[in-house]
Write an enzyme that holds these catalytic residues in place. Sequence first.
Site, mmCIF file in Angstrom:
data_model
loop_
_atom_site.group_PDB
_atom_site.id
_atom_site.type_symbol
_atom_site.label_atom_id
_atom_site.label_comp_id
_atom_site.label_asym_id
_atom_site.label_seq_id
_atom_site.Cartn_x
_atom_site.Cartn_y
_atom_site.Cartn_z
ATOM 1 N N CYS A 19 -57.124 -70.385 32.757
ATOM 2 C CA CYS A 19 -58.376 -69.809 33.266
ATOM 3 C C CYS A 19 -58.155 -69.103 34.599
ATOM 4 O O CYS A 19 -59.076 -68.515 35.155
ATOM 5 C CB CYS A 19 -59.431 -70.887 33.460
ATOM 6 S SG CYS A 19 -59.802 -71.769 31.963
ATOM 7 N N CYS B 177 -64.073 -69.475 43.739
ATOM 8 C CA CYS B 177 -62.878 -70.237 44.130
ATOM 9 C C CYS B 177 -63.265 -71.525 44.852
ATOM 10 O O CYS B 177 -62.592 -72.545 44.722
ATOM 11 C CB CYS B 177 -61.981 -69.396 45.036
ATOM 12 S SG CYS B 177 -61.425 -67.889 44.256
#
Lengths: 394, 322
Positions: free
Chosen positions: B54, B131
Amino acid sequence: MREIYLDNNATTMIDPEVFNLMQPFLQQTYGNPNSLHRFGQATHKALNEALNKLYDGLGASELDDIIVTSCATESINWVMKGIYFDEILNKEKNEIITSSVEHPAVLASLNFLEKKLGVKVTYLPVNSEGTCNVEDLKDAISDKTALVNIMWANNETGMIFPIKECASIAHEHNALFHTDATQAVGKIRVNFKEVGVDYASFSAHKFHGPKGVGGLYIRQGLKLTSLLHGGEHMGGRRSGTLNVAGIVGMAEALRLANLMLNYENSHIRKLRDKLEDEILKIDDVSVIGNRDNRVPNTILASIKGVEGEAMLWDLNKNGIAASTGSACASEALESNPIMEAIGAAPDLAHTALRLSLSRFNTEDEIDFAAEQIKKAANRLREISSTYAYSPKEM
Amino acid sequence: MAKKNLISGSIWDEYSQKVQDLMNNPKHMGQLTLEDAQKTGTRLIVADFGAESCGDAVRLYWLVDEKNDVIVDAKFKSFGCGTAIASSDTMAGLCIGKTVDEAVKITNIDVEFAMRDEPNTPAVPPQKMHCSVMAYDVIKAAAAQYKGINPEDFENEVIVCECARVSLATIKEVIRLNDLKSVEEITQYTKAGAFCKSCVRPGGHEKREYYLVDILAETRAQMDKERLAKSEFSDNFDELTVVKQLKVVEELLDREIRPMLHMDGGDLEVIDIQKGADRMIDIYIRYLGACSGCASGSGGTLYAIENILQEQLSSSIRVIPV
């Protein structure tokens, strides 16, 4: 800090000779080439010379058309949408065949035709080297096929596709054939007439010409519905006052690129291979595609355990410009699409690093780049949660 | 679309100096071992989140003092871009000195805020907010492991926008309360969709289970349906025959009440509808499943049922459980 540019498949610097030749057309010789007065005549003469260079450099006959556009993206969009009006709308043909690894300009145009206008699009798979198989095209094509679109060279891997065979198969089925030659022109010998394509797109800034100018080759006698109406420029096929400096620059850049083809295919290929060999010395690194069937400047490497953007950050910090894939998609979080298309293991999807050289790179630069790539791979593997890092002697 | 969105490609310019420094030199990168735990008399926790396929994976190491649940040391490893490295490093730093329960409360918003140079300037561009979400999730995984529970136990809501941590229930509620008609309005009210924009519509940076455009469309459709039902029934509910009243009540129960009860394993049935002497309409119900015997059946649940029926059908309705 020294700066080393290894992202030439995204764009290139203008060759200084090209730049010098363009300059007068920005300030001194600026007349509209369609004007009758002497200002116009001066630019008209320069345009004629530039067109001659383009026809010579691309292997077009006097009866073919090379229409100057703003870029390959425009040329590609023109072909896809023009074909829809000419060959599909109100006709029995309703299919376009393409490869699954085309540039977004092709894929997004076809997606538009699919979703908005109901065109059937068949995407040919690619093999582990990243090229399509001629046999797959033979199986997919039918009398319903209006257009076959296969790129000449891939922008990510540099792999060269079997254009001549594909064009021939298309014609056997009365389908037209377009190739996106953007990454081929200036890197390998390109002769549109010889390979038998009907349409071909290209862009000057990929072979050391200026940005904002490109072209579309249209084989003799073929029609293509115009998308830009408004004047009689380019024989009425594409309206808009001509970018004279850009056209002059593109033509000269093509002439120089063709002159340098031997250098590109010997010296640059040698530097590319050297860089590739050095990178392959790092553990768990693979390079996509056979180097003998690639344009001579390109490497698409996968460095296991190292995320592409993190690698770019480290390289950039040390003055090296590279890419994780298409520059057009640099903000996307998606993995490099080519990795999925060639069937790479899912854990490699985000590890692509594209290095693309030009005739302005030197051996010293390549040595330095190889060293920095190794250092970055080591640092990032040390941080990596997915790679069992064991330090190695440099 | 606006001027700032017309030119892309310079996301690195939007990283704060702190982010850049941490990308180059993370302070808490590394690993902790059983040996470290033995030396310090602590318990080692190693949690993973994400996957290489991913594009983001992070591993979090904790040394936890079991006497007081305090995290005495934390380190991380990360497969991801530079902002993933910086976020993970910040997250690990924020964990140190906190109890496990306190650490669970660290959100991705906290991580992003800690990486800002200036309080009012984001540390990363919107598309990089995801993130810091990784950092948030791995803390949950570590805490769950320490407590021996499922990480999902920390989440009792469906999160639609992970960047801004906005739940499905909140978005629906805000649309209803403020009669919102566009995704832009949802973003103004909740911040959902303001960062990486993956949750706005399909085709963004990441695939999502829920998208704001769909939630908006569904909620608006539901609101229209309710308005229609209300206008159809409320004016003359008191005058309908009992058979028609029963039909209308059943429709409303199916649409708005039973789904809530089913979530807790319960249900109800209508036993009778009678017009009382005081002009009230008494609806007799019987709870089924988990609702029968539940204390709330004569309290909160009952009031909620009665309110919905009164609001949508008639203020004369009285609900009586039997």
